[in-house]
Scaffold this motif. Structure first.
Motif, PDB file in Angstrom:
ATOM      1  N   SER A  61       4.226  -6.047  -3.189  1.00  0.00           N
ATOM      2  CA  SER A  61       3.794  -6.064  -2.034  1.00  0.00           C
ATOM      3  C   SER A  61       4.251  -8.006  -1.843  1.00  0.00           C
ATOM      4  CB  SER A  61       1.706  -6.137  -1.682  1.00  0.00           C
ATOM      5  OG  SER A  61       1.823  -6.859  -0.341  1.00  0.00           O
ATOM      6  N   LYS A  99       1.083 -13.626  -0.335  1.00  0.00           N
ATOM      7  CA  LYS A  99       1.983 -13.034  -1.474  1.00  0.00           C
ATOM      8  C   LYS A  99       2.474 -14.549  -2.250  1.00  0.00           C
ATOM      9  CE  LYS A  99      -0.388  -9.980  -1.388  1.00  0.00           C
ATOM     10  NZ  LYS A  99      -1.166  -8.169  -1.734  1.00  0.00           N
ATOM     11  N   THR A 136       0.651  -1.118  -0.041  1.00  0.00           N
ATOM     12  CA  THR A 136      -0.390  -0.122  -0.055  1.00  0.00           C
ATOM     13  C   THR A 136       0.335   1.486  -0.076  1.00  0.00           C
ATOM     14  OG1 THR A 136      -1.278  -1.394   1.685  1.00  0.00           O
ATOM     15  CG2 THR A 136      -2.158   1.026   1.106  1.00  0.00           C
TER      16      THR A 136
HETATM   17  C1  LIG Z   1      -1.722  -7.121  -1.112  1.00  0.00           C
HETATM   18  C2  LIG Z   1      -2.259  -6.252  -2.063  1.00  0.00           C
HETATM   19  C3  LIG Z   1      -1.988  -4.778  -1.696  1.00  0.00           C
HETATM   20  C4  LIG Z   1      -0.985  -4.255  -0.977  1.00  0.00           C
HETATM   21  O1  LIG Z   1      -0.731  -4.659  -0.427  1.00  0.00           O
HETATM   22  P1  LIG Z   1       0.116  -4.450   1.239  1.00  0.00           P
HETATM   23  O2  LIG Z   1       1.473  -5.146   1.159  1.00  0.00           O
HETATM   24  O3  LIG Z   1      -1.357  -5.639   2.536  1.00  0.00           O
HETATM   25  O4  LIG Z   1      -0.150  -3.402   1.520  1.00  0.00           O
HETATM   26  C5  LIG Z   1      -2.316  -3.779  -3.009  1.00  0.00           C
HETATM   27  N1  LIG Z   1      -2.813  -4.058  -3.802  1.00  0.00           N
HETATM   28  C6  LIG Z   1      -3.018  -5.069  -4.144  1.00  0.00           C
HETATM   29  C7  LIG Z   1      -4.090  -6.064  -6.069  1.00  0.00           C
HETATM   30  C8  LIG Z   1      -3.063  -6.529  -3.475  1.00  0.00           C
HETATM   31  O5  LIG Z   1      -3.387  -7.422  -3.540  1.00  0.00           O
END
Ligand SMILES: *Cc1c(COP(=O)(O)O)cnc(C)c1O
Length: 367
Positions: free
Chosen positions: A180, A185, A60
């Motif tokens: 991220s 992930k 984010t």
């Molecule tokens: C997980 C995710 C984010 C943000 O990642 P964080 O590390 O949790 O802040 C942004 N965009 C998408 C599409 C995501 O799946």
């Protein structure tokens, strides 16, 4: 019980490498910055073939930092897909600009360039392409469109580590891309982590400064920024895991193929389509069915955990209720939110478990 994801399995498969990496950080006793961060940034940029990688606190923040570094703020509009998760939109508001939603296409569920074209106006400064579920968004088309209007293309690669369209890796098409490393992930840390990649020297420096109170080194505050750095510990863990990323993605792709084989022809469900000549890394394997909720609870009764990405399109969440969007504004998103169901897919998922998931999906439809 078959869980949606099992991170313990992955840890057990590389335990000695992780334990060694963690121990080294503890022994060195430097927990912010230092060699492990520099090393991971270099490794990740080399894997993607980009000039710069800047570690950040999370995905984010990566998106927010890109927008800030590009000078996007109050009065500006940024176009983002209606069907994604909150970070893809809230980053825009965090930067002081206004999110403008565009619907996704009905086959691949990624932002639809035709819808984007309709939303571009004199206030539009950028488009965020989300490579949803691990599937590359139509980046070439989007790039052409953005170039024609003199606006930036930004990539949200949070679900697309080493995904490809027909010409290259996701994350190498726009002015910059956000990754991220949230634990689940395809490349996940053991806590929050992220990065920004870009080919541009000046943009890379601005992101790096903004992520560290405006400074590249101690007492070097050229601007205000924030605190969003990649932890040393997470960087060391990510370096250890990066070696396995390609193989883990391969496993996901094989699991997806097996789901396709097992579920092909089942009346009532649509299997995920893969864009031609692209590499879909299957962060998420989402089937589509009008009986979604009933199927989900049936599977749950059989001990199979599934998730919904996403149960509400962004414009339809309470967060944007004040914008008064209606279902007719984003018809594809409105349908998808009621129809998608994500099945378990992760490296280490036993073939017997996967077969059980597929069999139960079939059982539901065959009654
Ligand atoms: C997980 C995710 C984010 C943000 O990642 P964080 O590390 O949790 O802040 C942004 N965009 C998408 C599409 C995501 O799946």
């Amino acid at each position: 019980m078959i869980p949606f994801v099992d991170l313990r399995l992955q840890y057990e498969s590389i335990q000695s490498e992780i334990d060694q990496a963690v121990k080294e950080v503890f022994t060195q006793a430097q927990f912010i910055g230092g060699e492990p961060v520099v090393k991971f940034e270099l490794q990740f940029s080399q894997v993607l073939g980009v000039k710069h990688c800047i570690g950040t606190g999370n995905g984010t923040d990566s998106l927010f930092l890109i927008l800030k570094a590009l000078g996007i703020g109050p009065g500006d509009q940024v176009i983002t897909p209606a069907f994604s998760c909150m970070p893809s939109a809230e980053c825009i508001t965090l930067a002081g600009a206004t999110p403008v939603f565009a619907d996704v296409d009905n086959d691949f569920y990624t932002i639809d360039p035709n819808q984007v074209a309709q939303k571009i106006n004199s206030k539009t400064k950028a488009v965020i392409a989300v490579h949803l579920y691990g599937q590359a968004a139509p980046v070439s088309q989007l790039k052409t469109l953005c170039d024609r209007h003199g606006i930036y293309l930004i990539e949200d690669c949070a679900q697309a580590h080493l995904s490809k369209d027909n010409t290259g890796f996701a994350g190498t098409f726009g002015i910059a891309a956000a990754f991220s490393f949230y634990p689940t992930k395809n490349l996940g840390a053991y806590g929050d982590a992220g990065c920004v990649v870009t080919q541009q020297d000046d943009l890379a420096e601005r992101v790096r400064r903004l992520a560290n109170h405006g400074a590249l080194k101690r007492n070097d505050h050229e601007m205000e920024g924030t605190n969003s750095r990649l932890d040393t510990l997470q960087a060391a863990i990510l370096s250890a895991k990066l070696k396995h990323l390609h193989q883990w993605n391969e496993q996901r792709i094989i699991l997806a193929q097996i789901y396709h084989t097992l579920l092909e022809g089942v009346e009532g469900i649509t299997l995920p389509a893969v864009r031609e000549n692209s590499v879909h890394t299957f962060h998420i394997f989402a089937i589509r069915t009008k009986k979604r909720n009933a199927l989900k609870s049936y599977l749950s009764d059989q001990g199979i955990e599934t998730l919904i990405h996403y149960p509400e399109g962004l414009p339809f969440t309470n967060a944007y209720r004040f914008r008064n969007f209606s279902v007719g504004d984003f018809p594809v998103t409105a349908a998808l939110q009621n129809e998608v169901l994500s099945l378990p897919i992760y490296p280490g998922l036993a073939s017997t478990d996967q077969a059980l998931v597929a069999q139960n999906v079939k059982n539901y439809f065959l009654g």
